[in-house]
Design a protein around this motif. Structure first.
Motif, PDB file in Angstrom:
ATOM      1  N   SER A  65      44.525  43.862  47.231  1.00 58.42           N
ATOM      2  CA  SER A  65      43.118  44.140  46.880  1.00 58.42           C
ATOM      3  C   SER A  65      42.236  43.037  46.943  1.00 58.42           C
ATOM      4  O   SER A  65      40.997  43.317  47.056  1.00 58.42           O
ATOM      5  N   ARG A  66      43.082  41.801  47.182  1.00 52.22           N
ATOM      6  CA  ARG A  66      41.940  40.595  47.372  1.00 52.22           C
ATOM      7  C   ARG A  66      42.011  40.156  48.839  1.00 52.22           C
ATOM      8  O   ARG A  66      41.440  39.121  49.174  1.00 52.22           O
ATOM      9  N   LEU A  67      42.773  40.711  49.723  1.00 51.50           N
ATOM     10  CA  LEU A  67      42.832  40.343  51.077  1.00 51.50           C
ATOM     11  C   LEU A  67      41.478  40.105  51.746  1.00 51.50           C
ATOM     12  O   LEU A  67      41.469  39.346  52.675  1.00 51.50           O
ATOM     13  N   HIS A  68      40.547  40.853  51.590  1.00 49.35           N
ATOM     14  CA  HIS A  68      39.244  41.013  52.120  1.00 49.35           C
ATOM     15  C   HIS A  68      38.411  39.846  51.723  1.00 49.35           C
ATOM     16  O   HIS A  68      37.454  39.329  52.130  1.00 49.35           O
ATOM     17  N   LYS A  69      38.537  39.149  50.645  1.00 47.58           N
ATOM     18  CA  LYS A  69      37.753  37.957  49.899  1.00 47.58           C
ATOM     19  C   LYS A  69      37.574  36.746  50.885  1.00 47.58           C
ATOM     20  O   LYS A  69      38.603  36.576  51.747  1.00 47.58           O
ATOM     21  N   ASN A  70      36.593  36.078  50.637  1.00 44.09           N
ATOM     22  CA  ASN A  70      36.358  34.817  51.675  1.00 44.09           C
ATOM     23  C   ASN A  70      36.506  34.836  52.776  1.00 44.09           C
ATOM     24  O   ASN A  70      36.017  35.812  53.363  1.00 44.09           O
ATOM     25  N   ALA A  71      37.677  34.235  53.692  1.00 48.65           N
ATOM     26  CA  ALA A  71      37.812  34.479  55.080  1.00 48.65           C
ATOM     27  C   ALA A  71      38.542  35.396  55.502  1.00 48.65           C
ATOM     28  O   ALA A  71      39.060  35.477  56.450  1.00 48.65           O
ATOM     29  N   GLY A  72      39.004  36.372  54.591  1.00 48.17           N
ATOM     30  CA  GLY A  72      39.989  37.386  54.830  1.00 48.17           C
ATOM     31  C   GLY A  72      41.365  36.985  55.288  1.00 48.17           C
ATOM     32  O   GLY A  72      41.720  35.886  54.631  1.00 48.17           O
ATOM     33  N   VAL A  73      41.989  37.675  56.415  1.00 49.42           N
ATOM     34  CA  VAL A  73      43.374  37.066  56.771  1.00 49.42           C
ATOM     35  C   VAL A  73      43.382  35.748  57.426  1.00 49.42           C
ATOM     36  O   VAL A  73      44.444  35.318  57.507  1.00 49.42           O
ATOM     37  N   ARG A  74      42.284  35.121  57.672  1.00 54.63           N
ATOM     38  CA  ARG A  74      42.200  33.864  58.351  1.00 54.63           C
ATOM     39  C   ARG A  74      41.893  32.790  57.192  1.00 54.63           C
ATOM     40  O   ARG A  74      41.761  31.594  57.770  1.00 54.63           O
ATOM     41  N   ARG A  75      41.984  33.227  56.184  1.00 57.81           N
ATOM     42  CA  ARG A  75      41.682  31.770  55.133  1.00 57.81           C
ATOM     43  C   ARG A  75      42.937  31.000  54.916  1.00 57.81           C
ATOM     44  O   ARG A  75      44.079  31.262  55.346  1.00 57.81           O
ATOM     45  N   PRO A  76      42.530  29.883  54.722  1.00 58.23           N
ATOM     46  CA  PRO A  76      43.724  28.861  54.786  1.00 58.23           C
ATOM     47  C   PRO A  76      44.643  29.260  53.452  1.00 58.23           C
ATOM     48  O   PRO A  76      44.256  29.822  52.492  1.00 58.23           O
ATOM     49  N   GLY A  77      45.970  29.128  53.722  1.00 59.96           N
ATOM     50  CA  GLY A  77      47.041  29.291  52.762  1.00 59.96           C
ATOM     51  C   GLY A  77      47.082  30.763  52.333  1.00 59.96           C
ATOM     52  O   GLY A  77      47.324  31.143  51.189  1.00 59.96           O
ATOM     53  N   LEU A  78      46.967  31.569  53.405  1.00 59.33           N
ATOM     54  CA  LEU A  78      47.254  32.795  53.153  1.00 59.33           C
ATOM     55  C   LEU A  78      48.520  33.223  52.695  1.00 59.33           C
ATOM     56  O   LEU A  78      48.423  34.280  51.709  1.00 59.33           O
ATOM     57  N   ARG A  79      49.339  32.604  53.072  1.00 60.39           N
ATOM     58  CA  ARG A  79      50.982  32.902  52.548  1.00 60.39           C
ATOM     59  C   ARG A  79      50.812  32.878  51.172  1.00 60.39           C
ATOM     60  O   ARG A  79      51.645  33.618  50.572  1.00 60.39           O
ATOM     61  N   SER A  80      50.518  31.768  50.423  1.00 62.72           N
ATOM     62  CA  SER A  80      50.395  31.727  49.190  1.00 62.72           C
ATOM     63  C   SER A  80      49.559  32.738  48.554  1.00 62.72           C
ATOM     64  O   SER A  80      50.019  33.123  47.427  1.00 62.72           O
ATOM     65  N   GLU A  81      48.495  33.077  49.120  1.00 60.95           N
ATOM     66  CA  GLU A  81      47.529  34.030  48.419  1.00 60.95           C
ATOM     67  C   GLU A  81      48.379  35.536  48.454  1.00 60.95           C
ATOM     68  O   GLU A  81      47.983  36.222  47.507  1.00 60.95           O
ATOM     69  N   LEU A  82      49.288  35.642  49.409  1.00 65.42           N
ATOM     70  CA  LEU A  82      49.852  36.988  49.483  1.00 65.42           C
ATOM     71  C   LEU A  82      50.830  37.130  48.508  1.00 65.42           C
ATOM     72  O   LEU A  82      51.111  38.299  47.730  1.00 65.42           O
ATOM     73  N   GLY A  83      51.550  36.092  47.970  1.00 69.01           N
ATOM     74  CA  GLY A  83      52.546  36.117  46.799  1.00 69.01           C
ATOM     75  C   GLY A  83      53.795  36.587  47.373  1.00 69.01           C
ATOM     76  O   GLY A  83      53.910  37.354  48.484  1.00 69.01           O
ATOM     77  N   ALA A  84      54.899  36.152  46.700  1.00 66.47           N
ATOM     78  CA  ALA A  84      56.092  36.507  46.910  1.00 66.47           C
ATOM     79  C   ALA A  84      56.413  37.924  47.376  1.00 66.47           C
ATOM     80  O   ALA A  84      57.176  38.746  48.125  1.00 66.47           O
ATOM     81  N   ASP A  85      55.862  39.030  46.105  1.00 66.68           N
ATOM     82  CA  ASP A  85      56.152  40.444  46.106  1.00 66.68           C
ATOM     83  C   ASP A  85      55.502  40.887  47.430  1.00 66.68           C
ATOM     84  O   ASP A  85      56.325  41.811  48.089  1.00 66.68           O
ATOM     85  N   LEU A  86      54.284  40.695  47.684  1.00 67.86           N
ATOM     86  CA  LEU A  86      53.546  41.489  49.009  1.00 67.86           C
ATOM     87  C   LEU A  86      54.393  40.871  50.220  1.00 67.86           C
ATOM     88  O   LEU A  86      54.444  41.764  50.975  1.00 67.86           O
ATOM     89  N   ARG A  87      54.794  39.624  50.213  1.00 71.63           N
ATOM     90  CA  ARG A  87      55.444  39.060  51.490  1.00 71.63           C
ATOM     91  C   ARG A  87      56.637  39.870  51.549  1.00 71.63           C
ATOM     92  O   ARG A  87      57.133  40.158  52.873  1.00 71.63           O
ATOM     93  N   GLY A  88      57.536  40.246  50.359  1.00 69.50           N
ATOM     94  CA  GLY A  88      58.633  40.765  50.872  1.00 69.50           C
ATOM     95  C   GLY A  88      58.324  42.299  50.979  1.00 69.50           C
ATOM     96  O   GLY A  88      59.214  42.737  52.089  1.00 69.50           O
ATOM     97  N   ILE A  89      57.331  43.064  50.760  1.00 71.35           N
ATOM     98  CA  ILE A  89      57.161  44.243  51.011  1.00 71.35           C
ATOM     99  C   ILE A  89      56.819  44.433  52.688  1.00 71.35           C
ATOM    100  O   ILE A  89      57.321  45.274  53.386  1.00 71.35           O
ATOM    101  N   TRP A  90      55.961  43.465  53.098  1.00 68.18           N
ATOM    102  CA  TRP A  90      55.420  43.463  54.409  1.00 68.18           C
ATOM    103  C   TRP A  90      56.631  42.726  55.516  1.00 68.18           C
ATOM    104  O   TRP A  90      56.180  42.743  56.651  1.00 68.18           O
TER     105      TRP A  90
END
Length: 284
Positions: free
Chosen positions: A24-49
């Protein structure tokens, strides 16, 4: 009335709730191009995707982009209507956009930011639902094609100087090159309503130019002086399907050179007759 009390989270696991919060926060700031995207996704979302801990940043962006596209294509609303809004909102288009989500949506021609935001809400709801349902696996080919959208381009005076494709072998193995073209991701010029701009060359026919990436398109546009306001991306198969549906026979010019007499070895064309032969392979 059974008197059953359901939990406010609908019975979703803590891991899914954490993944939903991250999505739900993916659109914030620079979106998917933001620095540190991996950390912002979190381990749970990274695992699902299906994002690995050691995936490089451009691969993380590519997988997120593909997951957004999967949701987009699963919706009843025509993907073409929402695509521009979704890509701008999440900054997942072929060209990075500046500003936050509100500013990116406000930059869409012919639309107000408020109306775009309203049209985006069903997608955002479906995105969260998708985290609780089955997801199609992503192929290595899909990820590789999407990675080029987000990989940094090397500096140099000519963005098309370093070929990344087997076009050189077109005259010796045309079938292989055509199959490769259909599955790759390309950019094409578009008008203000996001329709491909087809060139009418009179006796030489009608042609749509497609380019290996946004950098190649921009280089051609700047060198030749074409007044192309926008661009759109898609696979070779999608672009071939679009021109095949036109009333006038239309071919595809792939990575045309902006320099007369130079760069022809990096380009090739699909004639209208060849596209007609390929038509059973196009999306309906």
């Amino acid at each position: 009335m059974t008197g059953e009390n359901r939990p406010a989270d609908g019975g979703r696991s803590p891991a899914v709730l954490r993944a939903e919060n991250a999505a739900s926060r993916l659109h914030k700031n620079a979106g998917v191009r933001r620095p540190g995207l991996r950390s912002e996704l979190g381990a749970d979302l990274r695992g699902i995707w299906g994002i690995a801990d050691d995936d490089p940043p451009h691969r993380v962006c590519a997988i997120v982009h593909l997951r957004l596209v999967q949701v987009l294509r699963s919706m009843a609303e025509p993907a073409s209507k929402l695509e521009q809004i979704v890509l701008a909102a999440y900054n997942a288009g072929p060209v990075p956009l500046s500003g936050n989500k509100t500013e990116r949506l406000a930059s869409i021609p012919g639309r107000s930011g408020r109306s775009c935001d309203r049209d985006l809400r069903p997608f955002q709801e479906e995105l969260l639902v998708s985290l609780r349902t089955g997801r199609q696996p992503l192929s290595a080919h899909e990820i590789g094609a999407a990675e080029r959208r987000f990989a940094a381009r090397p500096a140099g005076p000519d963005p098309v100087a370093a070929p990344r494709n087997p076009i050189h072998g077109f005259h010796t193995d045309a079938d292989q090159v055509v199959r490769w073209f259909l599955g790759e991701s390309w950019c094409a010029p578009a008008d203000a309503v996001r329709e491909p701009i087809v060139l009418d060359l009179g006796e030489r026919g009608a042609w749509l130019c497609v380019f290996s990436d946004q950098g190649a398109l921009d280089h051609y546009r700047g060198t030749v002086g074409c007044g192309w306001p926008l661009s759109l991306s898609g696979t070779g198969r999608e672009f071939a399907g679009r021109v095949h549906g036109r009333a006038a026979p239309t071919g595809l010019l792939v990575d045309p050179s902006p320099h007369r007499g130079r760069g022809a070895e990096r380009a090739f064309s699909l004639s209208p007759s060849l596209i007609a032969q390929l038509s059973p392979d196009f999306p309906s």
